[in-house]
Design a protein around this motif. Structure first.
Motif, PDB file in Angstrom:
ATOM      1  N   GLN A 142       0.827  -1.197   0.000  1.00 53.49           N
ATOM      2  CA  GLN A 142       0.000   0.000   0.000  1.00 53.49           C
ATOM      3  C   GLN A 142       0.874   1.265   0.000  1.00 53.49           C
ATOM      4  N   ALA A 143       2.002   1.193   0.695  1.00 52.22           N
ATOM      5  CA  ALA A 143       2.931   2.322   0.695  1.00 52.22           C
ATOM      6  C   ALA A 143       3.501   2.554  -0.704  1.00 52.22           C
ATOM      7  N   ASN A 144       3.822   1.474  -1.421  1.00 52.23           N
ATOM      8  CA  ASN A 144       4.332   1.619  -2.784  1.00 52.23           C
ATOM      9  C   ASN A 144       3.259   2.173  -3.716  1.00 52.23           C
ATOM     10  N   THR A 145       2.016   1.719  -3.526  1.00 50.09           N
ATOM     11  CA  THR A 145       0.921   2.238  -4.347  1.00 50.09           C
ATOM     12  C   THR A 145       0.705   3.723  -4.073  1.00 50.09           C
ATOM     13  N   SER A 146       0.810   4.111  -2.802  1.00 49.11           N
ATOM     14  CA  SER A 146       0.695   5.531  -2.455  1.00 49.11           C
ATOM     15  C   SER A 146       1.816   6.335  -3.095  1.00 49.11           C
ATOM     16  N   HIS A 147       3.017   5.745  -3.129  1.00 52.52           N
ATOM     17  CA  HIS A 147       4.150   6.425  -3.762  1.00 52.52           C
ATOM     18  C   HIS A 147       3.896   6.625  -5.253  1.00 52.52           C
ATOM     19  N   ASN A 148       3.330   5.602  -5.902  1.00 56.15           N
ATOM     20  CA  ASN A 148       2.991   5.741  -7.321  1.00 56.15           C
ATOM     21  C   ASN A 148       1.964   6.850  -7.528  1.00 56.15           C
ATOM     22  N   LEU A 149       0.948   6.867  -6.670  1.00 58.29           N
ATOM     23  CA  LEU A 149      -0.084   7.899  -6.797  1.00 58.29           C
ATOM     24  C   LEU A 149       0.503   9.297  -6.600  1.00 58.29           C
ATOM     25  N   ALA A 150       1.415   9.425  -5.646  1.00 60.15           N
ATOM     26  CA  ALA A 150       2.017  10.731  -5.377  1.00 60.15           C
ATOM     27  C   ALA A 150       2.839  11.228  -6.557  1.00 60.15           C
ATOM     28  N   ASN A 151       3.286  10.315  -7.428  1.00 60.39           N
ATOM     29  CA  ASN A 151       4.099  10.693  -8.578  1.00 60.39           C
ATOM     30  C   ASN A 151       3.326  10.585  -9.887  1.00 60.39           C
ATOM     31  N   ALA A 152       2.012  10.643  -9.795  1.00 61.90           N
ATOM     32  CA  ALA A 152       1.187  10.548 -11.008  1.00 61.90           C
ATOM     33  C   ALA A 152       1.417  11.725 -11.948  1.00 61.90           C
ATOM     34  N   ALA A 153       1.909  12.834 -11.416  1.00 62.59           N
ATOM     35  CA  ALA A 153       2.175  14.015 -12.246  1.00 62.59           C
ATOM     36  C   ALA A 153       3.670  14.296 -12.392  1.00 62.59           C
ATOM     37  N   THR A 154       4.523  13.362 -11.984  1.00 58.87           N
ATOM     38  CA  THR A 154       5.974  13.548 -12.061  1.00 58.87           C
ATOM     39  C   THR A 154       6.470  13.195 -13.459  1.00 58.87           C
ATOM     40  N   THR A 155       7.243  14.071 -14.046  1.00 59.10           N
ATOM     41  CA  THR A 155       7.735  13.877 -15.411  1.00 59.10           C
ATOM     42  C   THR A 155       8.604  12.625 -15.508  1.00 59.10           C
ATOM     43  N   GLY A 156       8.256  11.744 -16.439  1.00 53.93           N
ATOM     44  CA  GLY A 156       9.069  10.560 -16.712  1.00 53.93           C
ATOM     45  C   GLY A 156       9.042   9.502 -15.642  1.00 53.93           C
ATOM     46  N   PHE A 157       8.115   9.572 -14.686  1.00 59.33           N
ATOM     47  CA  PHE A 157       8.101   8.599 -13.589  1.00 59.33           C
ATOM     48  C   PHE A 157       7.659   7.234 -14.099  1.00 59.33           C
ATOM     49  N   ARG A 158       8.244   6.179 -13.517  1.00 59.10           N
ATOM     50  CA  ARG A 158       7.902   4.801 -13.840  1.00 59.10           C
ATOM     51  C   ARG A 158       7.318   4.127 -12.602  1.00 59.10           C
ATOM     52  N   ALA A 159       6.118   3.566 -12.753  1.00 54.73           N
ATOM     53  CA  ALA A 159       5.426   2.956 -11.622  1.00 54.73           C
ATOM     54  C   ALA A 159       6.158   1.716 -11.136  1.00 54.73           C
ATOM     55  N   GLN A 160       6.115   1.509  -9.821  1.00 56.64           N
ATOM     56  CA  GLN A 160       6.725   0.330  -9.217  1.00 56.64           C
ATOM     57  C   GLN A 160       5.702  -0.782  -9.108  1.00 56.64           C
ATOM     58  N   LEU A 161       6.122  -1.996  -9.423  1.00 59.52           N
ATOM     59  CA  LEU A 161       5.235  -3.158  -9.399  1.00 59.52           C
ATOM     60  C   LEU A 161       5.584  -4.057  -8.224  1.00 59.52           C
ATOM     61  N   ASP A 162       4.564  -4.666  -7.607  1.00 58.16           N
ATOM     62  CA  ASP A 162       4.754  -5.575  -6.480  1.00 58.16           C
ATOM     63  C   ASP A 162       3.903  -6.817  -6.679  1.00 58.16           C
ATOM     64  N   GLU A 183       7.591  13.909 -21.290  1.00 61.45           N
ATOM     65  CA  GLU A 183       6.847  12.665 -21.099  1.00 61.45           C
ATOM     66  C   GLU A 183       6.278  12.628 -19.684  1.00 61.45           C
ATOM     67  N   GLY A 184       4.995  12.354 -19.585  1.00 61.41           N
ATOM     68  CA  GLY A 184       4.358  12.287 -18.283  1.00 61.41           C
ATOM     69  C   GLY A 184       4.594  10.958 -17.593  1.00 61.41           C
ATOM     70  N   SER A 185       4.067  10.834 -16.394  1.00 62.48           N
ATOM     71  CA  SER A 185       4.155   9.599 -15.626  1.00 62.48           C
ATOM     72  C   SER A 185       3.294   8.513 -16.277  1.00 62.48           C
ATOM     73  N   ASN A 186       3.702   7.253 -16.110  1.00 61.21           N
ATOM     74  CA  ASN A 186       2.894   6.149 -16.648  1.00 61.21           C
ATOM     75  C   ASN A 186       1.985   5.536 -15.585  1.00 61.21           C
ATOM     76  N   VAL A 187       1.785   6.227 -14.469  1.00 62.95           N
ATOM     77  CA  VAL A 187       0.900   5.725 -13.415  1.00 62.95           C
ATOM     78  C   VAL A 187      -0.552   5.910 -13.847  1.00 62.95           C
ATOM     79  N   ASN A 188      -1.320   4.824 -13.784  1.00 63.13           N
ATOM     80  CA  ASN A 188      -2.752   4.889 -14.045  1.00 63.13           C
ATOM     81  C   ASN A 188      -3.449   5.195 -12.721  1.00 63.13           C
ATOM     82  N   VAL A 189      -3.966   6.410 -12.588  1.00 56.87           N
ATOM     83  CA  VAL A 189      -4.525   6.858 -11.309  1.00 56.87           C
ATOM     84  C   VAL A 189      -5.721   6.010 -10.910  1.00 56.87           C
ATOM     85  N   VAL A 190      -6.566   5.664 -11.861  1.00 54.58           N
ATOM     86  CA  VAL A 190      -7.764   4.870 -11.542  1.00 54.58           C
ATOM     87  C   VAL A 190      -7.367   3.494 -11.025  1.00 54.58           C
TER      88      VAL A 190
END
Length: 247
Positions: free
Chosen positions: A19-39, A202-209
């Motif tokens: 859940q902490a990693n998912t929160s981290h992904n959400l927090a970087n949903a607008a970060t340029t070039g961010f890559r989501a972490q998978l668990d 390039e925007g973040s690849n995090v899918n917010v939904v």
């Protein structure tokens, strides 16, 4: 019953970590070039003197989602986006090499081309220095070209070329600073096939939904594990009562 305790206890612990990693992904949903972490979760047997009849849960970080993010035009000269696969090589303070997809570049007070975090952008022969009073153009191959902005503009001058790399994704690891590196800490070779898009990011690849759905699902799973542990406690109390009656 202790078998259930192992699973429920470790499962709840690692659900919190995921859940902490998912929160981290959400927090970087607008970060340029961010890559989501998978668990992902996996079961590991508890090894002991007897048979491995107990198991506990481990949260395995399987890696990173390398899916490209959406490209947005900015019109800024020092904004570049990578088209398809590839990375921009940067130099850290200790001299080591790292990779980033964040193409929002800037000039330091000494005219050195850097990322917004302050890492020097690597060129063919090291960091790229840009003289003052020039306009900058970044080519598709990473070539940095400048033209004087004075009263008598001169010819275009090539300062160097941004080092663009494309190492195998399975050899790349994410660091605590958000940058990526090769597993063996070696330097990657420049790849002439990597293409840049000037005036874009390039925007973040995090899918917010999807991330929000994962957050809700993880919260429910955590409640389930807590309920299982309460059931174990209740069963142990009832078993103790039965044993006291039979004794």
């Amino acid at each position: 019953m202790d078998r259930l305790v192992y699973t429920a206890m470790t499962g709840a612990k690692h659900i919190l970590e995921k859940q902490a990693n998912t929160s981290h992904n959400l927090a970087n949903a607008a970060t340029t070039g961010f890559r989501a972490q998978l668990d992902s979760f996996r079961a590991v047997p508890v090894m002991g003197a007897q048979l491995p009849t107990r198991a506990y849960v481990v949260d395995s970080t399987v890696g990173t989602d390398f899916t490209p993010g959406a490209i947005q035009q900015t019109g800024r000269d020092l904004d570049v986006a990578l088209q398809g696969k590839g990375w921009i090589a940067v130099q850290l303070e200790d001299g080591s090499e790292a990779f980033t997809r964040s193409g929002s570049l800037k000039l330091s007070e000494n005219g050195v081309l850097q990322t917004q975090s302050g890492a020097n952008v690597m060129g063919d022969g090291g960091p790229i220095a840009v003289p003052p009073d020039v306009s900058i153009t970044v080519g598709k191959d990473g070539t940095i070209t400048t033209i004087a902005t004075g009263f008598k503009p001169g010819a275009a001058t090539v300062l160097g070329r941004i080092k663009l790399v494309n190492p195998p994704e399975e050899n790349i690891v994410r660091g605590d600073d958000g940058l990526f590196r090769l597993k063996d800490d070696e330097q990657a070779d420049a790849d002439p096939n990597v293409v840049l898009i000037g005036g874009a990011l390039e925007g973040s690849n995090v899918n917010v939904v999807d991330a929000m759905v994962d957050m809700i699902s993880l919260a429910r799973q955590f409640e389930l594990h807590m309920a299982l542990m309460k059931n174990v406690e209740s069963n142990e109390a009832k078993a103790a009562q039965l044993l006291s009656l039979t004794g």
